[in-house]
Motif scaffolding. Structure first.
Motif, PDB file in Angstrom:
ATOM      1  N   TRP A  74      22.641  44.562  25.274  1.00  0.00           N
ATOM      2  CA  TRP A  74      23.626  45.524  25.129  1.00  0.00           C
ATOM      3  C   TRP A  74      23.718  46.212  23.938  1.00  0.00           C
ATOM      4  CZ3 TRP A  74      28.153  45.426  21.810  1.00  0.00           C
ATOM      5  CH2 TRP A  74      29.066  46.215  22.517  1.00  0.00           C
ATOM      6  N   ASN A  77      21.620  49.357  24.474  1.00  0.00           N
ATOM      7  CA  ASN A  77      22.388  50.212  25.389  1.00  0.00           C
ATOM      8  C   ASN A  77      23.563  50.726  24.596  1.00  0.00           C
ATOM      9  OD1 ASN A  77      20.417  50.148  27.498  1.00  0.00           O
ATOM     10  ND2 ASN A  77      21.510  48.250  28.299  1.00  0.00           N
ATOM     11  N   ASN A  78      24.242  50.158  23.643  1.00  0.00           N
ATOM     12  CA  ASN A  78      25.622  50.644  23.013  1.00  0.00           C
ATOM     13  C   ASN A  78      25.296  50.557  21.632  1.00  0.00           C
ATOM     14  OD1 ASN A  78      27.177  50.782  25.417  1.00  0.00           O
ATOM     15  ND2 ASN A  78      26.656  48.723  25.726  1.00  0.00           N
TER      16      ASN A  78
END
Length: 147
Positions: A74, A77-78
């Protein structure tokens, strides 16, 4: 023989979760919090389902791997992006600041006072007490230019 004495296994997992979360607060690294969440989840499952301690350890292991992998994925991706690109770049933050020459700069080397610290400096020859502007920083050596 009961490993926990009078302590129920679910309390062990919940206590471990609290300890790991506290350790994350004391020594932040953004890693222990995922293990704390796995310990909390294991404790909650142990409250609800009558499973043995070996199975709880296995559940914790699986949840820990899933939590760490999921968090890593996560975060990739962020990414966390700061409004201040020089947030952790002390030398970069110093560029443009005015300093006072503490030890004369001769043959390109001397020392300057910035804030309450004295830094090694390189630049043009300047006398003690002269003011200079920081134009770059390379580790603990500041490059200065006379003002």
């Amino acid at each position: 023989m009961d490993v926990f004495g009078t302590l129920s296994p679910q309390w062990f997992w919940l206590s471990l979760g609290v300890l790991l979360a506290a350790a994350e607060l004391v020594a932040p690294g953004f890693f222990l919090i995922w293990l704390a969440l796995a310990a909390f989840a294991t404790g909650l499952v142990a409250f609800v389902l009558p499973i043995g301690f070996p199975l709880q350890v296995g559940l914790f292991s699986v949840l820990a791997v899933v939590a760490v992998y999921g968090a890593r994925r996560w975060l990739v991706n962020n990414p966390i992006i700061s409004d201040d690109p020089l947030l952790n770049n002390r030398g970069g933050r110093m560029v443009g600041e005015i300093v006072t020459v503490a030890e004369a700069i001769r043959d390109g080397h001397g020392r300057v006072k910035f804030g309450d610290s004295v830094w090694s400096a390189k630049g043009p020859d300047l006398a003690v007490g002269s003011r200079a502007r920081i134009i770059s920083a390379d580790g603990s050596v500041l490059t200065v230019d006379g003002v």
